[in-house]
Design a protein around this motif. Structure first.
Motif, PDB file in Angstrom:
ATOM      1  N   GLU A   1      35.273  37.463  35.861  1.00  0.00           N
ATOM      2  CA  GLU A   1      34.983  38.658  36.435  1.00  0.00           C
ATOM      3  C   GLU A   1      36.281  38.902  37.220  1.00  0.00           C
ATOM      4  O   GLU A   1      36.617  40.179  37.360  1.00  0.00           O
ATOM      5  N   ASP A   2      36.991  37.861  37.855  1.00  0.00           N
ATOM      6  CA  ASP A   2      38.215  38.365  38.744  1.00  0.00           C
ATOM      7  C   ASP A   2      39.163  38.647  37.818  1.00  0.00           C
ATOM      8  O   ASP A   2      40.047  39.637  37.874  1.00  0.00           O
ATOM      9  N   PHE A   3      39.371  37.711  36.571  1.00  0.00           N
ATOM     10  CA  PHE A   3      40.404  38.280  35.664  1.00  0.00           C
ATOM     11  C   PHE A   3      40.230  39.566  35.126  1.00  0.00           C
ATOM     12  O   PHE A   3      41.326  40.414  34.879  1.00  0.00           O
ATOM     13  N   LEU A   4      39.065  39.925  34.744  1.00  0.00           N
ATOM     14  CA  LEU A   4      38.844  41.419  34.039  1.00  0.00           C
ATOM     15  C   LEU A   4      38.943  42.435  35.055  1.00  0.00           C
ATOM     16  O   LEU A   4      39.301  43.434  34.495  1.00  0.00           O
ATOM     17  N   ALA A   5      38.881  42.117  36.292  1.00  0.00           N
ATOM     18  CA  ALA A   5      39.179  43.176  37.335  1.00  0.00           C
ATOM     19  C   ALA A   5      40.435  43.238  37.683  1.00  0.00           C
ATOM     20  O   ALA A   5      41.062  44.373  38.343  1.00  0.00           O
ATOM     21  N   GLY A   6      41.379  42.438  37.192  1.00  0.00           N
ATOM     22  CA  GLY A   6      43.090  42.684  37.434  1.00  0.00           C
ATOM     23  C   GLY A   6      43.893  43.132  36.256  1.00  0.00           C
ATOM     24  O   GLY A   6      43.329  43.930  35.484  1.00  0.00           O
ATOM     25  N   ASP A   7      45.038  42.837  36.490  1.00  0.00           N
ATOM     26  CA  ASP A   7      45.925  43.573  35.393  1.00  0.00           C
ATOM     27  C   ASP A   7      46.054  42.561  34.040  1.00  0.00           C
ATOM     28  O   ASP A   7      46.981  41.799  34.056  1.00  0.00           O
ATOM     29  N   ARG A   8      45.096  42.872  33.389  1.00  0.00           N
ATOM     30  CA  ARG A   8      45.079  41.916  32.207  1.00  0.00           C
ATOM     31  C   ARG A   8      46.405  41.902  31.356  1.00  0.00           C
ATOM     32  O   ARG A   8      46.589  41.181  30.471  1.00  0.00           O
ATOM     33  N   ALA A   9      47.148  43.120  31.240  1.00  0.00           N
ATOM     34  CA  ALA A   9      48.266  43.717  30.537  1.00  0.00           C
ATOM     35  C   ALA A   9      49.488  42.469  30.901  1.00  0.00           C
ATOM     36  O   ALA A   9      50.164  42.058  29.810  1.00  0.00           O
ATOM     37  N   GLY A  10      49.437  42.130  31.782  1.00  0.00           N
ATOM     38  CA  GLY A  10      50.457  41.064  32.350  1.00  0.00           C
ATOM     39  C   GLY A  10      50.178  39.729  32.281  1.00  0.00           C
ATOM     40  O   GLY A  10      50.837  38.946  32.963  1.00  0.00           O
ATOM     41  N   ARG A  11      49.003  39.339  31.690  1.00  0.00           N
ATOM     42  CA  ARG A  11      48.604  37.942  31.600  1.00  0.00           C
ATOM     43  C   ARG A  11      48.328  37.702  30.309  1.00  0.00           C
ATOM     44  O   ARG A  11      48.019  38.414  29.385  1.00  0.00           O
ATOM     45  N   LEU A  12      48.851  36.348  30.048  1.00  0.00           N
ATOM     46  CA  LEU A  12      48.639  35.715  28.663  1.00  0.00           C
ATOM     47  C   LEU A  12      47.576  34.758  28.797  1.00  0.00           C
ATOM     48  O   LEU A  12      47.803  33.568  29.487  1.00  0.00           O
ATOM     49  N   VAL A  13      46.280  34.854  28.156  1.00  0.00           N
ATOM     50  CA  VAL A  13      45.363  34.145  28.127  1.00  0.00           C
ATOM     51  C   VAL A  13      45.496  32.910  27.410  1.00  0.00           C
ATOM     52  O   VAL A  13      45.884  32.826  26.241  1.00  0.00           O
ATOM     53  N   LEU A  14      45.202  31.572  28.192  1.00  0.00           N
ATOM     54  CA  LEU A  14      45.410  30.431  27.335  1.00  0.00           C
ATOM     55  C   LEU A  14      44.265  29.776  26.934  1.00  0.00           C
ATOM     56  O   LEU A  14      44.281  28.995  26.041  1.00  0.00           O
ATOM     57  N   GLU A  15      43.318  29.509  27.869  1.00  0.00           N
ATOM     58  CA  GLU A  15      41.920  28.943  27.779  1.00  0.00           C
ATOM     59  C   GLU A  15      40.964  29.455  28.553  1.00  0.00           C
ATOM     60  O   GLU A  15      41.023  29.937  29.669  1.00  0.00           O
TER      61      GLU A  15
END
Lengths: 175, 256
Positions: free
Chosen positions: B144-158
């Motif tokens: 939920e914290d990840f989704l509330a943040g700037d996802r465009a600047g993150r590369l999801v690994l796992e």
């Protein structure tokens, strides 16, 4: 890069983000995968990528480098239809024919995966993303189930290809 | 002009090439991006393709389930029964599930007239954590914290979540149509530590319904959730149906 399509290795020059659909149709002139919705929502561009059914319109070329691709043309020939092709022919499962390539490719993968007879719910699940705008679903589902049970009579009445007709076409295909 | 394509052969190389994500289009399964390209709405100049990055491992370490960002939705749909499998089974159709990935589902922005990212609800309910890279380095945080943040600047690994996840419920409202996006999704997991309630399909991202977790009153879902109007359903209909779905889920986990 190279692609193996229907058993033939091709050197491909399309840009790497080109949809596999357009590589097949425009660079290799393999016309059975249809450019329907081009959003992954109609199913008629479905091909096998290393044996797994995939939407070729959603598949960037770069992600299938070196892969083995099978289209409808790779399943059978006009003189020797595959069991699913023969079932579609014998049981009148093709009307306008636009959805037929994707339907047959996906149905072939289903029967391969199950290794034998499939029931109606399994067909509906496997073909759930394929649209027939002629709404010929009943005969399509019946044909797939018959093919999976090996209940397919040999096709004897296919007309011979016409003079000058390209041999990549399955007779009667709208490609 | 053809896009520059980057094809990393390891997770480390993917992280290095991603940097802070500026001017980069990240391809996971491609099921959302390819139609955008076909329609002329997206013209990538630099593309990062993750299909050879080794991020497609799905494994269990003791009591922790670890899901690589590139694990296909089909693998989750065919996995052990639970809220994640139930929602994965409802994503699009068989062929699309084979190509679409869990990382892509988590990062999906809304479509034209529909909401995406159904898997956010069960991941929140499971208490899943996201490990991602980007500006400032690698970090692990609740979904939920990840989704509330700037996802465009993150590369999801796992992604990872703990077993056992207790009693659970997966409620969805959608049309009987393989390609129709959800109207509303509710997932609840109930353990000795309490409830976790995830909601998706009602807005740009999935959200955690903390008020319901505290009160166990279905009507409190609207304290945390503000449904949108789109081509799939009206906000008003979503508000009414969310209360029904949350109520059913609370009944099913025995917490109403």
């Amino acid at each position: 890069m190279t692609l193996i399509v229907n058993g033939v290795e091709h050197e491909i020059s399309s840009p790497s983000l080109t949809a596999l659909l357009h590589v097949l149709r425009e660079e290799l002139e393999i016309m059975s995968p249809k450019a329907g919705c081009q959003q992954g929502g109609c199913g008629t561009c479905t091909v096998l990528v290393d044996g797994e059914p995939r939407r070729s319109c959603l598949t960037p070329l770069a992600t299938v480098e070196g892969a083995t691709i099978t289209t409808l043309e790779g399943l059978g020939q006009a003189e020797e239809l595959s069991p699913v092709q023969a079932a579609f022919h014998n049981r009148y499962a093709a009307q306008c024919g636009f959805c037929t390539p994707g339907m047959i490719v996906a149905a072939t993968a289903l029967i391969e995966r199950k290794g034998g007879a499939v029931d109606r719910d399994e067909v509906l699940d496997a073909l759930g993303g394929h649209y027939c705008r002629c709404t010929g679903y009943v005969k399509i589902v019946d044909a797939v189930m018959a093919a999976s049970r090996g209940e397919v009579e040999p096709v004897a009445d296919l007309p011979a290809p016409e003079e000058g007709e390209p041999d990549v076409l399955v007779k009667g295909s709208p490609a | 002009m053809a896009a520059e394509t980057l094809v990393p052969s390891s997770a480390d190389e993917a992280v290095q090439l991603f940097g802070d994500g500026t001017d980069l289009t990240v391809f996971a399964g491609g099921t959302i991006l390819m139609p955008e390209i076909a329609a002329g709405r997206l013209k990538p100049t630099r593309a990062l393709l993750l299909h050879r990055s080794g991020l497609d491992k799905l494994r269990t370490d003791g009591d922790v389930v670890r899901i690589g960002a590139m694990v296909p939705v089909a693998a989750l749909a065919g996995g052990p029964d639970g809220p994640l499998a139930r929602f994965a089974q409802q994503v699009a159709d068989l062929e699309v599930r084979g190509a679409a990935t869990v990382g892509g589902n988590l990062c999906a922005s809304p479509g034209l007239g529909s909401q995406r990212g159904d898997l956010g609800a069960p991941l929140i309910a499971l208490g899943a954590r996201v490990r991602s890279a980007g500006k400032g380095g690698e970090r692990t945080e609740p979904v939920e914290d990840f989704l509330a943040g700037d996802r465009a600047g993150r590369l999801v690994l796992e992604l990872e979540y703990d077993k056992p996840f207790g009693s659970w419920s997966a409620q969805t409202l959608r049309r009987r149509h393989a390609h129709s996006y959800a109207i509303a999704n509710v997932a609840i997991c109930s353990t000795g530590d309490g409830l976790r309630v995830g909601i998706s399909g009602i807005g740009p991202t999935a959200v955690r319904a903390r008020a319901v977790e505290q009160s166990r009153n279905a009507e409190d879902v609207l304290k945390d959730v503000d449904p949108v109007d789109d081509a799939v359903a009206s906000a008003d209909y979503r508000r009414k149906m969310l209360i029904v779905l949350v109520g059913r889920a609370l009944d099913e986990v025995g917490s109403s």
